[in-house]
Design a protein around this motif. Structure first.
Motif, short mmCIF file in Angstrom:
data_model
loop_
_atom_site.label_atom_id
_atom_site.label_comp_id
_atom_site.label_asym_id
_atom_site.label_seq_id
_atom_site.Cartn_x
_atom_site.Cartn_y
_atom_site.Cartn_z
N ASP A 126 0.83 -1.21 0.00
CA ASP A 126 0.00 0.00 0.00
C ASP A 126 0.86 1.27 0.00
OD1 ASP A 126 0.90 -0.45 2.54
OD2 ASP A 126 -1.01 -0.13 3.55
N ARG A 127 2.18 1.11 -0.02
CA ARG A 127 3.05 2.29 -0.11
C ARG A 127 3.79 2.37 -1.46
NH1 ARG A 127 5.11 4.11 4.78
NH2 ARG A 127 5.83 5.84 3.51
N LEU A 128 3.60 1.34 -2.28
CA LEU A 128 4.34 1.32 -3.56
C LEU A 128 3.79 2.36 -4.51
CD1 LEU A 128 4.52 -2.55 -4.20
CD2 LEU A 128 6.20 -1.10 -3.03
N LYS A 129 4.69 2.93 -5.29
CA LYS A 129 4.27 3.94 -6.27
C LYS A 129 5.01 3.68 -7.58
CE LYS A 129 2.89 7.85 -3.47
NZ LYS A 129 3.30 7.49 -2.10
N GLY A 130 4.48 4.28 -8.66
CA GLY A 130 5.17 4.27 -9.95
C GLY A 130 5.60 2.89 -10.39
N GLU A 131 6.87 2.76 -10.74
CA GLU A 131 7.38 1.52 -11.33
C GLU A 131 7.30 0.34 -10.36
OE1 GLU A 131 8.05 -0.57 -14.28
OE2 GLU A 131 7.61 1.55 -14.54
N THR A 132 7.56 0.59 -9.05
CA THR A 132 7.51 -0.54 -8.09
C THR A 132 6.07 -1.07 -7.96
OG1 THR A 132 7.45 1.06 -6.29
CG2 THR A 132 9.54 -0.06 -6.64
N TRP A 133 5.08 -0.16 -8.03
CA TRP A 133 3.68 -0.60 -7.98
C TRP A 133 3.34 -1.41 -9.24
CZ3 TRP A 133 -0.37 -1.75 -5.30
CH2 TRP A 133 -1.64 -1.79 -5.89
N ARG A 134 3.78 -0.93 -10.38
CA ARG A 134 3.52 -1.66 -11.62
C ARG A 134 4.17 -3.04 -11.59
NH1 ARG A 134 2.11 0.77 -16.52
NH2 ARG A 134 3.69 -0.40 -17.67
N THR A 135 5.37 -3.11 -11.05
CA THR A 135 6.07 -4.40 -10.96
C THR A 135 5.28 -5.37 -10.10
OG1 THR A 135 8.15 -3.24 -11.11
CG2 THR A 135 8.26 -5.49 -10.29
N TYR A 136 4.79 -4.86 -8.96
CA TYR A 136 3.99 -5.72 -8.08
C TYR A 136 2.70 -6.16 -8.78
CZ TYR A 136 0.30 -6.53 -4.71
OH TYR A 136 -0.79 -7.04 -4.07
N ARG A 137 1.99 -5.21 -9.40
CA ARG A 137 0.71 -5.53 -10.06
C ARG A 137 0.89 -6.58 -11.15
NH1 ARG A 137 -4.07 -4.70 -7.89
NH2 ARG A 137 -4.52 -5.80 -9.79
N VAL A 159 -8.01 -12.67 -22.73
CA VAL A 159 -6.64 -13.10 -22.39
C VAL A 159 -5.62 -12.04 -22.80
CG1 VAL A 159 -4.90 -14.90 -22.82
CG2 VAL A 159 -7.31 -15.54 -22.55
N GLY A 160 -5.95 -11.29 -23.87
CA GLY A 160 -4.99 -10.29 -24.37
C GLY A 160 -5.03 -8.98 -23.62
N ARG A 161 -6.09 -8.76 -22.82
CA ARG A 161 -6.26 -7.45 -22.19
C ARG A 161 -5.06 -7.01 -21.35
NH1 ARG A 161 -8.75 -4.85 -17.86
NH2 ARG A 161 -9.47 -2.79 -18.52
N PRO A 162 -4.54 -7.88 -20.44
CA PRO A 162 -3.39 -7.42 -19.64
C PRO A 162 -2.22 -7.00 -20.54
CG PRO A 162 -4.23 -9.52 -18.81
CD PRO A 162 -4.94 -9.25 -20.09
N LEU A 163 -2.02 -7.69 -21.64
CA LEU A 163 -0.90 -7.35 -22.54
C LEU A 163 -1.12 -6.00 -23.20
CD1 LEU A 163 -0.48 -10.88 -24.16
CD2 LEU A 163 1.19 -9.74 -22.68
N ARG A 164 -2.40 -5.72 -23.51
CA ARG A 164 -2.73 -4.41 -24.10
C ARG A 164 -2.57 -3.31 -23.07
NH1 ARG A 164 -7.27 -6.39 -25.99
NH2 ARG A 164 -8.48 -5.05 -24.62
N VAL A 165 -3.12 -3.54 -21.86
CA VAL A 165 -3.08 -2.52 -20.82
C VAL A 165 -1.64 -2.16 -20.48
CG1 VAL A 165 -3.60 -2.08 -18.37
CG2 VAL A 165 -5.33 -3.11 -19.83
N TYR A 166 -0.79 -3.17 -20.42
CA TYR A 166 0.61 -2.92 -20.08
C TYR A 166 1.46 -2.66 -21.32
CZ TYR A 166 0.12 -3.72 -15.11
OH TYR A 166 -0.23 -3.59 -13.78
N LYS A 167 0.78 -2.46 -22.45
CA LYS A 167 1.44 -2.14 -23.72
C LYS A 167 2.58 -3.10 -24.04
CE LYS A 167 0.36 2.82 -23.80
NZ LYS A 167 -0.70 2.74 -22.80
N GLU A 168 2.28 -4.37 -23.83
CA GLU A 168 3.28 -5.41 -24.08
C GLU A 168 3.22 -5.88 -25.52
OE1 GLU A 168 5.18 -7.82 -21.86
OE2 GLU A 168 5.41 -5.97 -20.71
N ALA A 169 2.03 -5.80 -26.09
CA ALA A 169 1.89 -6.31 -27.45
C ALA A 169 0.67 -5.70 -28.11
CB ALA A 169 1.74 -7.84 -27.40
N SER A 170 0.68 -5.69 -29.45
CA SER A 170 -0.50 -5.23 -30.19
C SER A 170 -0.51 -5.93 -31.55
CB SER A 170 -0.44 -3.71 -30.38
OG SER A 170 0.74 -3.36 -31.07
N GLY A 171 -1.64 -5.79 -32.26
CA GLY A 171 -1.76 -6.35 -33.61
C GLY A 171 -1.56 -7.86 -33.64
#
Ligand code: ADP
Ligand code: SF4
Ligand code: MG
Length: 457
Positions: free
Chosen positions: A129-140, A164-176
Motif C-alpha cells: 500500500d506504499r508502492l508507487k510508480g514503477e515498483t507498484w507496476r512491478t507488483y501488479r 486473455v490479451g487485455r493485460p498485454l494491451r493494458v501494459y502495452k506489451e503487445a499489439s496487432g
C-alpha cells in the motif's frame, strides 16, 4: 498420489527460498452499518492479525471452513482491496522483516532517527500500500488472481482473444498480430488453442473457462498467483485436470501460489506448506506432510476427522469431529476463537458471558423471563430477570453438572441477589500463535506455554 509436489520440502529447507509475499499482522475489518443514517455499529473482523510468508516457487495452501476470511485475505494480498491494519510486503528480505519486527518491539517513539528512516525506506520499497510508480507496476504485474467462479470473472461480451490479451494491451506489451500470437501461446499453455480465439465465455465448459482465467493470469508472466478455490466449482475429473495443469505451469515457470480452498484433499495435493485459518486468525501453520502427520490444533484435527482417508498412522482414533457453525466475525469469541466448538476446551480458553447466555438459551426457556443485561465487560454481566425465582433457577442451572465442565470451571462469580444474577468469568487474553516444532506453529494453549504464562493467582 498424496502430493503433486515432487518432494514437499520440510520447513528447514524451505527457509532458503526468498519470500515473495510477507504478511505482518494483517487485518481487514468491514464496517457494519445500521439504521436510516447507516451509522457504523461494529465491524466484521474478516481478517484479524495474520502473519506468514510465501516463498518463491512454493505453494502455500490456505484452508478453513467457509466464512473464515480466506478470500478476503487473498484479495488483500493481491491488492484488490485495502487492509485495516498490519502490512503486506512484496519481496521483503528476511533481514528486513526481522528489522521491522525488531523496530515494532522497540516502538516508534524509541527508535533513533536512522532507524525510523530505514523503516520508512523498507516500507516504501516493499509494502504494497506504499508502492508507487514503477515498483507498484512491478507488483501488479507479478501478482495475479484466479477466482473460484470463472464465469462471473470473465466478461460475457468479450471474445477470448480480448479477455486473455487485455493485460498485454493494458501494459502495452503487445499489439496487432503479435498480440494475437501471444494469446495463442497462452491458450496453448493451458491446453486450449487458436480455434478458441473468437469464442465467448458461455461457449466453454466450466473447466475450459477456468483454463481461460489461468491463461489471463499468466499473460504478464507473473511471479505469484492467488488461486481462490480454483477447482471448487468443477466436477472431480475436471478438477484433477486443472490441478495437474496448475502444477505443471508452476514447474515450467517457477510460479509461487497462494492456494485457497476449503478442501483438505486438494490442499494436501497441492501445497508445500499449509496455513489453517479460523474466524480471521491463523490456528496452525506447518509443512504439508507435517500437518497431516501430526496436527496439533484441535480445529485442524476436527477438519481432518471429516476426511479420515487423508489421515496418516493412527491419528484417526483420537480425532473428534466438528460441530456447530463458524461464529459471527462481527462478534468473535474471546480468548481462543475456537473455544465455542472445541471438544477439548479448558477453563482458560476464553469463556465469557455470551457463552453462558447462549447455553441458557439453547438448553432452557429461562431467558424468556430476562428483563435486561447490564454488561461491564465480555467477561462480566448482571442478568436482570422479572422474578427472583427465575434468577435463582438460572443460577442453579449454571452451577449444575449440565453445563460443560470447562465453562463451569471458568465461572469465578455466580451470585444471585433478588431478581439479579451476577456472572463473571475468568478474564483471559487472546491465544497467540507459537512455535511448537521447527516450522510448525499453533495457537492452542494445550500445545504452547500460554496456559502457564497467563495463569493468574
Ligand atoms: N465486502 C464485505 N462486507 C462485509 N463483510 C464481508 C465482506 N466480504 C466478506 N465479508 C465477511 O467476512 C467474512 C469472511 O469472508 P470470506 O473472506 O469470504 O471467507 P471465506 O473465503 O473463508 O469463505 C465473512 O463473515 C463474510 O461475510
Ligand atoms: S486454546 Fe486449544 S484447547 Fe482451548 S479452545 Fe482453543 S483449541 Fe481448544
Ligand atoms: Mg472464499
Amino acid at each position: 498420489m498424496t502430493n503433486l509436489r515432487d518432494d514437499p520440502v520440510g520447513a528447514a529447507t524451505r527457509a532458503e527460498e526468498r519470500p515473495v509475499i510477507t504478511l505482518r499482522g494483517v487485518k481487514k475489518y468491514f464496517p457494519v452499518r445500521e439504521g436510516v443514517l447507516q451509522q457504523i455499529v461494529g465491524h466484521v473482523r474478516a481478517v484479524d492479525g495474520v502473519s506468514f510468508e510465501i516463498r518463491q516457487g512454493q505453494t502455500l495452501g490456505l484452508v478453513g471452513e467457509s466464512g473464515c476470511g480466506k478470500t478476503t485475505l487473498g484479495r488483500c494480498i493481491a491488492g484488490l482491496t485495502d487492509t485495516t491494519g498490519g502490512g503486506i510486503y512484496f519481496r521483503l528480505s528476511e533481514a528486513d522483516r526481522m528489522f521491522l519486527d525488531e523496530m515494532d518491539a522497540v516502538g516508534q517513539d524509541r527508535q533513533t532517527s536512522e532507524q525510523q528512516a530505514k523503516v520508512e525506506s523498507i516500507e516504501r520499497a516493499h509494502r504494497i500500500d506504499r508502492l508507487k510508480g514503477e515498483t507498484w507496476r512491478t507488483y501488479r504485474r507479478n501478482c495475479q488472481f484466479v477466482f473460484q467462479d470463472a464465469f462471473s470473472s470473465l466478461n460475457p461480451r468479450h471474445l477470448v482473444k480480448d479477455i486473455v490479451g487485455r493485460p498485454l494491451r493494458v501494459y502495452k506489451e503487445a499489439s496487432g498480430t503479435d498480440l494475437t500470437e501471444r494469446v495463442v501461446e497462452l491458450l496453448e499453455s493451458v491446453g486450449l488453442g487458436r480455434q478458441h480465439l473468437y469464442r465467448y465465455p458461455h461457449q466453454f465448459s466450466g473447466g475450459q473457462r477456468q483454463r481461460i482465467s489461468i491463461a489471463r493470469a499468466l499473460a504478464l508472466d507473473p511471479e505469484f498467483i492467488v488461486l481462490d478455490e480454483p477447482t471448487s466449482a468443477l466436477d472431480v475429473s475436471v478438477q484433477s485436470q486443472i490441478l495437474n495443469l496448475l502444477h505443471k505451469l508452476q514447474q515450467d515457470r517457477g510460479l509461487t501460489y497462494l492456494f485457497i480452498t476449503h478442501d483438505l484433499g486438494v490442499v494436501r495435493l497441492m501445497s508445500d506448506e499449509i496455513v489453517v485459518m479460523y474466524v480471521g486468525e491463523v490456528m496452525e501453520r506447518a509443512g504439508a506432510q507435517e500437518l497431516f502427520a501430526s496436527p496439533r490444533h484441535p480445529y485442524t484435527e476436527a477438519l481432518l476427522a471429516a476426511n479420515p482417508d487423508l489421515l496418516e498412522g493412527d491419528e484417526e482414533a483420537e480425532m473428534r469431529g466438528l460441530e456447530g457453525t463458524v461464529p459471527d466475525p462481527a462478534r468473535p469469541p474471546r480468548g481462543c476463537k475456537f473455544h465455542t466448538r472445541c471438544p477439548v476446551a479448558t477453563p482458560r480458553c476464553g469463556w465469557e458471558v455470551d457463552d453462558a447466555v447462549a447455553w441458557l438459551s439453547d438448553n432452557s426457556t429461562i431467558l424468556e423471563g430476562l428483563g435486561g443485561v447490564e454488561r461491564s465487560s465480555d467477561f462480566e454481566s448482571v442478568l436482570r430477570f422479572a422474578e427472583p425465582g427465575t434468577a435463582a433457577e438460572a443460577e442453579s442451572l449454571l452451577a449444575s453438572a449440565a453445563i460443560p465442565d470447562a465453562m463451569r470451571a471458568a465461572l469465578v462469580e455466580l451470585d444471585q441477589d433478588g431478581p439479579e444474577l451476577r456472572i463473571r468469568f475468568e478474564e483471559v487474553d487472546r491465544v497467540r500463535l507459537e512455535d511448537v516444532d521447527v516450522g510448525h506453529m499453533t495457537s492452542c494453549i494445550l500445545h504452547t506455554s500460554q496456559a502457564d504464562l497467563d495463569s493468574r493467582p
